[in-house]
Design a protein around this motif. Structure first.
Motif: not given
Length: 335
Positions: A1-29
């Motif tokens: 019996x098949x066991x289907x599942x849809x999955x994903x890798x969330x690639x995240x691009x450039x994040x600079x040393x000074x980028x605020x956490x809130x900015x990164x969270x907005x991208x992740x969301x």
């Protein structure tokens, strides 16, 4: 019996040393919202998802260094860490399981390079990176040198390689068996085999892998940068495809990639690999991107029951050297 599942890798691009956490969270969301639109049930995010890859820098300011760590709640763990709580709230709201990497500071102040599997605001399992690369001291103090100071900023993981069930992804009566590794761990066969011997069906790997680090590699600093990038990407794919095959499991890899601060390049390579070692989905950009795949967990059965039926073919009585020593002991010369 098949066991289907849809999955994903969330690639995240450039994040600079000074980028605020809130900015990164907005991208992740945004990536979570895209996953929801595509009916994805499991999303794997990169190593140190919420910040730039700070171990490339020699950081002597304790305030700045501590700013890269998440202070977990002693009971609920990462989901209530104040800097990142909105990310986990959104994942729970959307009904998406996530694997996410971050720099962990335990309640008693011990630092680890960590990934947690979170489902509905509950930490189902936690993994701490075992194989820390690089060195304690920087290679040099040139501002453009890509240092690798994980041994300086983290302790080696102390949780081992513990597979676990993901009950929210249950199909009929069986939940997927999951394993987690972080970045350099993927190069070491021992961790994969530990998970394989627990029947793992999905390996989740987040990473930050440099495209140019001759000091780390012990390579010619005048080597061609395009060759170095392609070589790093080749080795990333090589180990993930090979170990997924030899342990008959799917593998989801998520990259933090791009040119951080415009000068430190990280490779891509976000992908989903099947139990036969084939890439079935991979990134198309070097920025924020969701790499989606439909998988059937029963595809693991062929390898687990035949080619790599461990209970039939393994001979552990001959493998003692693997756990008896850390370094190489060469055989004596023949006289």
């Amino acid at each position: 019996m098949p066991r289907p599942l849809r999955v994903a890798a969330a690639q995240v691009g450039r994040v600079d040393r000074s980028e605020p956490r809130a900015s990164v969270l907005a991208r992740l969301i945004t990536l979570l919202e895209e996953a929801d639109k595509q009916a994805v049930k499991l999303v794997v995010f990169p190593e140190t998802t919420f910040t730039t890859f700070f171990p490339r820098y020699l950081i002597t300011d304790d305030v700045e260094l501590n700013s890269f760590f998440e202070n977990e709640d002693a009971v609920t763990g990462i989901v209530d860490a104040p800097n990142v709580k909105p990310f986990f709230d959104k994942a729970a709201q959307l009904g998406i399981d996530v694997v996410v990497g971050y720099a962990e500071k335990t309640p008693d102040g011990v630092p680890y390079n960590t990934a947690s599997y979170v489902s509905g605001r509950r930490v189902v399992s936690k993994y701490r990176k075992v194989h820390l690369p690089g060195a304690f001291e920087p290679f040099n103090d040139h501002p453009d040198t890509t240092n690798q100071l994980e041994k300086r900023y983290f302790k080696p993981g102390d949780l081992g390689f513990q597979a676990f069930r993901a009950p929210s992804l249950r199909h009929e009566v069986k939940s997927p068996i999951i394993g987690m590794l972080i970045c350099n761990d993927r190069r070491w066969a021992e961790g994969w085999r530990c998970y394989g011997l627990q029947g793992a069906e999905i390996m989740c790997i987040g990473y930050n892998t440099v495209a140019w680090a001759p000091e780390l590699w012990g390579a010619d600093p005048n080597m061609d940068r395009d060759f170095a990038r392609q070589d790093a990407l080749f080795h990333h794919k090589l180990v993930c495809q090979a170990h997924a095959y030899t342990n008959a499991m799917f593998c989801i890899t998520a990259a933090r990639c791009g040119w951080d601060d415009g000068k430190f390049e990280l490779i891509t390579g976000s992908m989903v690999v099947d139990p036969e070692g084939h890439i079935i989905a991979e990134n198309k950009t070097d920025g924020d991107e969701l790499v989606v795949a439909d998988i059937d967990l029963d595809a693991c059965l062929q390898g687990k029951a035949r080619t790599f039926a461990f209970e039939k073919h393994r001979r552990p009585e001959h493998y003692g050297v693997i756990v008896e020593r850390a370094g190489v002991v060469e055989p004596p010369e023949v006289i």
